[in-house]
Write a protein that holds these residues in place. Sequence first.
Motif, PDB file in Angstrom:
ATOM      1  N   ASP A 149       1.021   8.744  -8.172  1.00 62.00           N
ATOM      2  CA  ASP A 149       1.151   7.291  -8.026  1.00 62.00           C
ATOM      3  C   ASP A 149       0.726   6.802  -6.645  1.00 62.00           C
ATOM      4  OD1 ASP A 149       3.425   8.578  -6.971  1.00 62.00           O
ATOM      5  OD2 ASP A 149       4.631   6.760  -7.169  1.00 62.00           O
ATOM      6  N   LYS A 150       0.522   7.715  -5.694  1.00 60.41           N
ATOM      7  CA  LYS A 150       0.058   7.357  -4.345  1.00 60.41           C
ATOM      8  C   LYS A 150      -1.386   7.815  -4.121  1.00 60.41           C
ATOM      9  CE  LYS A 150       4.658   7.739  -2.288  1.00 60.41           C
ATOM     10  NZ  LYS A 150       5.440   8.452  -1.250  1.00 60.41           N
ATOM     11  N   SER A 173       0.839  -1.187   0.000  1.00 57.28           N
ATOM     12  CA  SER A 173       0.000   0.000   0.000  1.00 57.28           C
ATOM     13  C   SER A 173       0.880   1.245   0.000  1.00 57.28           C
ATOM     14  CB  SER A 173      -0.883  -0.012   1.245  1.00 57.28           C
ATOM     15  OG  SER A 173      -1.631   1.171   1.307  1.00 57.28           O
ATOM     16  N   PRO A 174       0.619   2.194  -0.911  1.00 60.35           N
ATOM     17  CA  PRO A 174       1.435   3.410  -0.933  1.00 60.35           C
ATOM     18  C   PRO A 174       1.142   4.284   0.277  1.00 60.35           C
ATOM     19  CG  PRO A 174      -0.383   3.596  -2.479  1.00 60.35           C
ATOM     20  CD  PRO A 174      -0.422   2.204  -1.925  1.00 60.35           C
ATOM     21  N   ARG A 175       2.142   4.971   0.750  1.00 64.17           N
ATOM     22  CA  ARG A 175       2.009   5.903   1.878  1.00 64.17           C
ATOM     23  C   ARG A 175       2.565   7.250   1.457  1.00 64.17           C
ATOM     24  NH1 ARG A 175      -1.361   3.041   4.519  1.00 64.17           N
ATOM     25  NH2 ARG A 175      -0.599   1.201   5.520  1.00 64.17           N
ATOM     26  N   VAL A 176       1.972   8.292   1.979  1.00 62.44           N
ATOM     27  CA  VAL A 176       2.463   9.634   1.714  1.00 62.44           C
ATOM     28  C   VAL A 176       3.632   9.899   2.658  1.00 62.44           C
ATOM     29  CG1 VAL A 176       1.846  12.074   1.754  1.00 62.44           C
ATOM     30  CG2 VAL A 176       0.198  10.396   0.952  1.00 62.44           C
ATOM     31  N   SER A 177       4.700  10.473   2.136  1.00 58.37           N
ATOM     32  CA  SER A 177       5.887  10.740   2.947  1.00 58.37           C
ATOM     33  C   SER A 177       5.648  11.924   3.883  1.00 58.37           C
ATOM     34  CB  SER A 177       7.084  11.036   2.048  1.00 58.37           C
ATOM     35  OG  SER A 177       6.936  12.309   1.455  1.00 58.37           O
ATOM     36  N   ALA A 234      -3.629   6.561  -1.364  1.00 62.09           N
ATOM     37  CA  ALA A 234      -3.306   6.952   0.003  1.00 62.09           C
ATOM     38  C   ALA A 234      -3.889   8.312   0.364  1.00 62.09           C
ATOM     39  CB  ALA A 234      -1.792   6.974   0.209  1.00 62.09           C
ATOM     40  N   TRP A 235      -4.156   9.164  -0.624  1.00 65.68           N
ATOM     41  CA  TRP A 235      -4.623  10.517  -0.307  1.00 65.68           C
ATOM     42  C   TRP A 235      -5.926  10.915  -0.999  1.00 65.68           C
ATOM     43  CZ3 TRP A 235      -4.864  13.514  -4.647  1.00 65.68           C
ATOM     44  CH2 TRP A 235      -3.972  13.250  -5.686  1.00 65.68           C
TER      45      TRP A 235
END
Length: 148
Positions: free
Chosen positions: A129-130, A45-49, A133-134
Motif C-alpha cells: 500500500d506504500k 503521501s505514504p512513507r516507509v516506516s 514511496a518505495w
Amino acid sequence: MSKNLFRFAKILGMHAVLTGFILGLAFPFDANAETADRRNSDVISPRVSMAEAEAIRNAITDQFFVDSRLKDIGSVRLTIHVKLARDGQIVGNPDVQVTGGSERAQKSLAASGLRAVRRAAPFTMLPKDKYDAWKEVVFNFDTSALAQ
C-alpha cells in the motif's frame, strides 16, 4: 580473530552505510513529487516506516561482502539506484555510480554492492500500500567505517 573484527566493523559500518536509504525514503525522490504533495494537500503521501527501512538494510547487510585486502576501500562511495516492481523484484538494471578510491576498489565495491542488492531482492517486507514511496530506491553505501 581478524575475520570476526572485520565482520563486526562491517555490521557496524553497514548501519551507517545505508543511512542515505532511510533518508531517501523519508523524503520525496524528486522535486515534482514534493510539489504535487503541496498542491494536493488533502492527499497524504505514504512513507516507509523506520522498521521497514531497517528490514531492507538488514537484508542487504546480510548479503554484503567486501574484499578486506583492498587498502583504500574506506574512501569509496557507492550509490545504487533501483527501480522496484510491486512484488519487490528489481525492474531492469540498477544504475551504479562509484567515486573515490582506486579503480580496483571501485570495481570490487560496485560488484559487491550490486550483488548484495540483487541477492536481498525481492524486498517483500515493503508494504504494497506504500508502493509509491518505495518504487524507486537509492542506496548510498559509505564504506569509511570499513577502513578502521
